[in-house]
Design an enzyme around this catalytic site. Structure first.
Site, PDB file in Angstrom:
ATOM      1  N   TRP A 332       1.886  -5.597  -7.211  1.00 23.29           N
ATOM      2  CA  TRP A 332       1.173  -6.777  -7.721  1.00 23.29           C
ATOM      3  C   TRP A 332       1.215  -7.917  -6.706  1.00 23.29           C
ATOM      4  O   TRP A 332       0.464  -8.872  -6.820  1.00 23.29           O
ATOM      5  CB  TRP A 332       1.753  -7.222  -9.073  1.00 23.29           C
ATOM      6  CG  TRP A 332       3.117  -7.868  -9.028  1.00 23.29           C
ATOM      7  CD1 TRP A 332       4.195  -7.452  -8.310  1.00 23.29           C
ATOM      8  CD2 TRP A 332       3.534  -9.052  -9.717  1.00 23.29           C
ATOM      9  NE1 TRP A 332       5.266  -8.287  -8.529  1.00 23.29           N
ATOM     10  CE2 TRP A 332       4.898  -9.275  -9.391  1.00 23.29           C
ATOM     11  CE3 TRP A 332       2.914  -9.936 -10.595  1.00 23.29           C
ATOM     12  CZ2 TRP A 332       5.635 -10.342  -9.894  1.00 23.29           C
ATOM     13  CZ3 TRP A 332       3.661 -10.997 -11.100  1.00 23.29           C
ATOM     14  CH2 TRP A 332       4.997 -11.199 -10.750  1.00 23.29           C
ATOM     15  N   GLU A 474      12.972  -8.460 -12.847  1.00 19.50           N
ATOM     16  CA  GLU A 474      13.467  -7.076 -12.876  1.00 19.50           C
ATOM     17  C   GLU A 474      14.977  -6.957 -13.082  1.00 19.50           C
ATOM     18  O   GLU A 474      15.493  -5.837 -13.113  1.00 19.50           O
ATOM     19  CB  GLU A 474      13.055  -6.362 -11.595  1.00 19.50           C
ATOM     20  CG  GLU A 474      11.552  -6.201 -11.485  1.00 19.50           C
ATOM     21  CD  GLU A 474      11.111  -5.740 -10.106  1.00 19.50           C
ATOM     22  OE1 GLU A 474      11.950  -5.714  -9.191  1.00 19.50           O
ATOM     23  OE2 GLU A 474       9.915  -5.432  -9.953  1.00 19.50           O
ATOM     24  N   LYS A 586      15.813 -12.784 -11.909  1.00 22.49           N
ATOM     25  CA  LYS A 586      15.568 -12.464 -10.502  1.00 22.49           C
ATOM     26  C   LYS A 586      14.437 -13.319  -9.956  1.00 22.49           C
ATOM     27  O   LYS A 586      14.394 -13.672  -8.792  1.00 22.49           O
ATOM     28  CB  LYS A 586      15.217 -10.979 -10.391  1.00 22.49           C
ATOM     29  CG  LYS A 586      14.964 -10.510  -8.974  1.00 22.49           C
ATOM     30  CD  LYS A 586      14.633  -9.022  -8.951  1.00 22.49           C
ATOM     31  CE  LYS A 586      14.367  -8.543  -7.533  1.00 22.49           C
ATOM     32  NZ  LYS A 586      13.859  -7.173  -7.487  1.00 22.49           N
TER      33      LYS A 586
HETATM   34  C1  BGC Z   1      10.160  -7.774  -6.762  1.00 23.04           C
HETATM   35  C2  BGC Z   1       8.779  -7.389  -7.228  1.00 23.04           C
HETATM   36  C3  BGC Z   1       7.925  -7.104  -6.022  1.00 23.04           C
HETATM   37  C4  BGC Z   1       8.560  -6.085  -5.102  1.00 23.04           C
HETATM   38  C5  BGC Z   1       7.792  -5.899  -3.820  1.00 23.04           C
HETATM   39  C6  BGC Z   1      10.721  -6.666  -5.878  1.00 23.04           C
HETATM   40  O1  BGC Z   1      11.981  -7.007  -5.399  1.00 23.04           O
HETATM   41  O2  BGC Z   1      11.015  -7.988  -7.853  1.00 23.04           O
HETATM   42  O3  BGC Z   1       8.226  -8.418  -7.993  1.00 23.04           O
HETATM   43  O4  BGC Z   1       6.677  -6.662  -6.435  1.00 23.04           O
HETATM   44  O5  BGC Z   1       9.862  -6.513  -4.769  1.00 23.04           O
HETATM   45  O6  BGC Z   1       7.753  -7.067  -3.090  1.00 23.04           O
END
Ligand code: BGC
Length: 730
Positions: A332, A474, A586
């Protein structure tokens, strides 16, 4: 707007300990490929890497990854019989510079060899933006006594991805001053043709030879130099793949043949012009803060360097084309963080990036089907086909004998709405009806169908719910009714119905064809409407606080301040389980939602949610996607200095390696977020149906902020001045 300051990223010391970070920073690219800033000569521990958009190949654990192309940088010098290496002898002068204005990387060195001979060398390279298949290098060498010089360049197909090999050799050969190589990726079968040519000017008694080593054809040139004489070595390389032509090897060789013998000047001029045009469309000016200004331009440069201009079947991965992190996979990050910069300054590129989602619709449909849903469910991590490529299990970073289950590919479902959000924003900004009619609408309808089939009716609450999901934050997985996911799903369903209504009145034939193709009937549309109206939503009537997910307020309260100073993320500190039980985020989740759907948050509610969640977010060691968004909302609640703190955390993520992981590649989402923070945060730009205005909120030390963008066929030039701490517009 282009001024002369703040274009140069400079390194003044040769330091092998931080070479991988420097390789990321000194990445150059032209939207076809990106090359990390390894030196021409080799050093242990280096990551000499070139990624070509779309050249993916299978690999264990992460399914597929961008393949490290043959090395076009290699150029080894023997000066007076001694190998040129900065780990030997003495470095008298060292300066490496990336000129963001032109994407040229240069290095100036004065070196005393172990045997005491003095040399002056200047290296330059650029990946042509005017002809993205051409890669140009030049070395200018001056000896301070009579001596000789040997240059060797190997076009090596022995490259690997951190020890994993992807290339099979097909053939190689030589032409005049040139060598070529023909390779094929092992599983995906993508062919690559590379050709390189070495031309030496100056010196005497020039001798040329070639070494026909399998998979490493090498050109060798020797010459004699007089004291003070300058020798110039020009190396041009061409790359083509079977993604662009049926005959990549022949095309690469012919491309080289059409380049004149002394090609540098002409190639340089057209390349520099192409970059100038880019900057004329999208430069940002900050007066009063050189550090921030340079960091902003660096971010924009990296986005432009990775932006596919000729290809609508690729997108920009989380690390753009600058490192192995996330293996070139697309998240995203592209739609929500990077896309707005392109939508408002380079809509043609935004269209390509969104078209990638159209071309990968089949992958999204497959994912929905396999999960037992209807419609299209976009992959959390996507690559060539759009099928899910998030690894399911990965080794634990501190104990590689343990495996960690990664759930994002299974249940981080908000991405399907994010893709639609970006399409809608692009359509609103550009009025590109053609895109909406032929590509966007189909995506909208099939994603709405996914949401409606994924929603679960809860008779007790009388709501449609989305249980067992992961929102943007996350640190908390397997949660129910994540506010961001639910609100975006509701927005998507309602907007899909709006898109369909628009299509029916503007292009009834296309609407009928889509309804037919997708077998959409009135019952199903009515169901979408009902789901949208009854999606679970909770907010505290008194405080205005939106609970991030059901039960979030009951999670263990952690006092972040009490844990300072910290050098690691809350997740590393508390462990995966520990972080999940705690109330620390996060990255912004409700705050992210407030940015994307501001109509859901009035002033008080925005302030309440910002204050609450801001105090509970792992800003420095959580996700790099967050700080730019916090900066925007801090501006909206009238806190420019706090916004600045968030902003600089984002702006320096790569240049100053704030998170200690810039060696994996640039933080491309953060780079896009920085542009949004400039325009929609500090600049306070509000775009209406038929008008626009700004409510600037500049940090007190910024004297001026200027930027340019395109909106509904107009070019907006916004120039904001800060007099006595209050921003005005001119
Ligand atoms: C983040 C995500 C992101 C991904 C790639 C992860 O650490 O929490 O939101 O899409 O990294 O950058």
């Amino acid at each position: 707007m282009l001024n002369d300051r703040n274009w140069l990223i400079t390194e003044t010391c040769f330091d092998l300990a931080r070479q991988n970070h420097a390789e990321t920073i000194f990445t150059i690219g032209n939207g076809y490929l990106g090359t990390r800033g390894a030196h021409e000569e080799r050093y242990p521990g280096e990551e000499r890497t070139t990624f070509i958009h779309g050249v993916f190949d299978d690999v264990p654990i992460v399914f597929t990854e961008l393949v490290n192309a043959p090395d076009w940088l290699d150029l080894n010098l023997w000066l007076g019989g001694e190998p040129f290496r900065l780990t030997e002898g003495e470095i008298l002068v060292y300066q490496r510079q990336l000129d963001l204005r032109t994407g040229r990387l240069s290095r100036r060195v004065e070196w005393r060899s172990p045997q005491g001979m003095l040399w002056q060398l200047a290296f330059e390279r650029f990946a042509s933006l005017a002809n993205p298949h051409l890669l140009c290098q030049r070395v200018t060498i001056k000896a301070l006594e009579n001596t000789n010089l040997e240059a060797r360049t190997t076009l090596s197909g022995e490259t690997d991805n951190l020890n994993y090999k992807h290339w099979d050799w097909i053939g190689q050969g030589f032409g005049q001053n040139s060598a070529w190589l023909h390779l094929r990726t092992r599983s995906s079968g993508i062919e690559l043709g590379a050709a390189t040519r070495l031309v030496v000017s100056g010196g005497g008694n020039l001798q040329q030879s070639a070494w026909d080593t399998r998979n490493a054809p090498t050109l060798v040139v020797t010459t004699q130099l007089k004291s003070g004489e300058i020798v110039e070595i020009e190396k041009i390389t061409a790359f083509y793949t079977s993604r662009e032509t049926n005959d990549p090897q022949g095309t690469a060789r012919r491309a080289l043949e059409t380049v004149p013998k002394r090609a540098w000047k002409g190639l340089w001029e057209s390349h520099a012009r192409a970059w100038q045009r880019e900057w004329e469309r999208c430069d940002v000016l900050i007066e009063g803060d050189d550090r921030a200004h340079l960091a902003v331009r660096f971010s924009l440069f990296q986005l432009l360097a990775a932006a596919p201009r000729q290809d609508e079947r690729v997108s920009i991965g989380a690390k753009a084309l600058s490192g192995y992190g996330y293996r070139g996979h697309v998240f995203w990050d592209t739609e929500i963080f990077m896309l707005p910069f392109f939508t408002y300054t380079r809509p043609e590129i935004a269209r390509n990036l969104l078209s990638y989602r159209y071309h990968t619709l089949e992958g999204a449909r497959k994912k929905a089907r396999e999960n037992g849903y209807k419609g299209a469910q976009y992959a959390w991590e996507s690559a060539a086909t759009g099928e899910e490529v998030t690894p399911t299990w990965v080794p634990h970073p501190s104990d590689r004998t343990q495996l960690i289950r990664i759930w994002t590919g299974d249940i981080q479902i908000h991405i399907s709405a994010d893709v639609c959000y970006a399409i809608w924003q692009y359509w609103q900004a550009t009025g590109d009806d053609d895109f909406m009619i032929h590509r966007g609408a189909e995506i909208f309808l099939d994603v709405a169908r996914f949401w409606a089939s994924r929603a679960e009716w809860n008779a007790e609450t009388g709501c449609y719910e989305f249980t067992d999901v992961i929102g943007p934050d996350e640190y908390h997985d397997h949660v129910d009714n994540n506010a961001y996911t639910n609100a975006l799903a509701r927005w998507q369903l309602k907007t899909a119905l709006q898109v369909l209504a628009w299509l029916e009145s503007h292009q009834p034939q296309k609407a009928a064809q889509l309804r037919d193709q997708l077998e959409l009937d009135e019952n199903e549309l009515a169901h979408w409407q009902e789901v949208a109206e009854k999606i679970y939503w909770q907010e505290d009537a008194q405080t205005g606080l939106v609970e991030q997910f059901e039960g979030y307020f009951q999670r263990k309260q952690i006092d972040l301040q009490a844990l300072e100073p910290r050098t690691q993320s809350i997740q590393s500190l508390l462990g995966i389980e520990g972080a999940s039980e705690a109330n620390i985020l996060k990255q912004p989740d409700v705050v992210m939602l407030a940015y994307l759907l501001p109509e859901l948050f009035d002033e008080n509610k925005l302030r309440a949610n910002y204050e609450y969640y801001n105090a509970r977010t792992d800003h420095t060691f959580g996700s790099s996607l967050g700080p730019a968004i916090h900066a925007i909302i801090a501006c909206r609640v009238g806190k420019p200095e706090e916004a600045y703190e968030h902003f600089m955390r984002a702006a320096l993520a790569d240049l100053e390696d704030v998170r200690g992981n810039a060696h994996d590649g640039i933080h491309a989402a953060s780079a896009g977020g920085i542009w949004q923070a400039i325009v929609f945060g500090f600049g306070g730009l509000k775009l209406g149906e038929n008008d626009w205005n700004t409510q600037p909120c500049l940090p007190t030390h910024w004297k001026r902020l200027a930027f340019r963008l395109k909106y509904r066929g107009q070019t907006l030039e916004i120039d904001l001045f800060n007099s006595s701490g209050k921003a005005g517009e001119e």
